[in-house]
Write an enzyme that holds these catalytic residues in place. Structure first.
Site, PDB file in Angstrom:
ATOM      1  N   HIS A 173       0.834  -1.213   0.000  1.00 47.57           N
ATOM      2  CA  HIS A 173       0.000   0.000   0.000  1.00 47.57           C
ATOM      3  C   HIS A 173       0.855   1.243   0.000  1.00 47.57           C
ATOM      4  O   HIS A 173       0.959   1.917   1.004  1.00 47.57           O
ATOM      5  CB  HIS A 173      -0.883  -0.013   1.253  1.00 47.57           C
ATOM      6  CG  HIS A 173      -2.171   0.710   1.083  1.00 47.57           C
ATOM      7  ND1 HIS A 173      -2.303   2.047   1.328  1.00 47.57           N
ATOM      8  CD2 HIS A 173      -3.382   0.297   0.702  1.00 47.57           C
ATOM      9  CE1 HIS A 173      -3.552   2.423   1.116  1.00 47.57           C
ATOM     10  NE2 HIS A 173      -4.226   1.365   0.746  1.00 47.57           N
ATOM     11  N   PHE A 174       1.387   1.704  -0.903  1.00 42.99           N
ATOM     12  CA  PHE A 174       1.604   1.278  -2.276  1.00 42.99           C
ATOM     13  C   PHE A 174       3.098   1.224  -2.530  1.00 42.99           C
ATOM     14  O   PHE A 174       3.781   2.170  -2.149  1.00 42.99           O
ATOM     15  CB  PHE A 174       0.956   2.265  -3.235  1.00 42.99           C
ATOM     16  CG  PHE A 174      -0.535   2.359  -3.087  1.00 42.99           C
ATOM     17  CD1 PHE A 174      -1.356   1.420  -3.685  1.00 42.99           C
ATOM     18  CD2 PHE A 174      -1.109   3.350  -2.327  1.00 42.99           C
ATOM     19  CE1 PHE A 174      -2.734   1.511  -3.562  1.00 42.99           C
ATOM     20  CE2 PHE A 174      -2.486   3.442  -2.190  1.00 42.99           C
ATOM     21  CZ  PHE A 174      -3.300   2.531  -2.806  1.00 42.99           C
TER      22      PHE A 174
END
Length: 170
Positions: A42-43
């Site tokens: 994420h991410f």
């Protein structure tokens, strides 16, 4: 005092001011460590702390600052009544949260804000219920347990998060 628990985050929340209901809000801090496991997906290349993780830190702080703790009470998160995410939280940020408590219909409600050095990141309203009062069970104050609504919500969010990343969460 610090609060840790099971859930999508590894860190702990430190109570810096327990507050006084009706006079001043309770305050907690947590450092969002770059080693948090959620950052792996994420991410990649642009890490942002997921909103569900901000809610988890706020919930841990709320449990640590409950204004009422009745002997044998078992206060659990019954609902996230609302959440509004206003700015991102990044690895290394210090997340400071403030809690304003009220009581209504036998439940404790918490209006919380979480902020970083850049400003308010989230505004969240939580409702806690005393499960001992409702079910006749005994337990530790603030315990959520795997079978409670909070445990189900966390597992459901983790499963959805895995699907969003295209990984198998099971």
């Amino acid at each position: 005092m610090t609060a840790a628990g099971r859930g999508p985050v590894d860190g702990t929340v430190k109570v810096v001011d327990p507050g006084v209901p009706g006079e001043r809000p309770a305050r907690c801090v947590a450092v969002v460590d770059a080693s948090e496991k959620v950052f792996a997906g994420h991410f990649p290349g642009f890490a942002i702390f997921p909103g569900v993780c901000v809610v988890e830190y706020v919930q841990r702080g709320a449990l640590a600052t409950l204004p009422e703790s009745e002997p044998g009470g078992r206060w659990v998160l019954a609902a996230v009544e609302s959440s509004r995410f206003l700015s991102p939280v990044y690895p290394g940020d210090e997340l400071t949260s403030e809690y304003v408590w009220s009581r209504k219909d036998g439940a404790l409600r918490c209006r919380a804000s979480a902020a970083t050095g850049r400003g308010v990141a989230a505004q969240i309203r939580l409702r806690f219920e005393d499960r001992k009062t409702q079910t006749g069970e005994t337990g530790r104050a603030g315990e959520t347990g795997e079978t409670g609504r909070a445990g189900e919500m966390g597992r459901d969010m983790e499963a959805r998060s895995g699907r969003d990343r295209g990984t198998d969460a099971g």
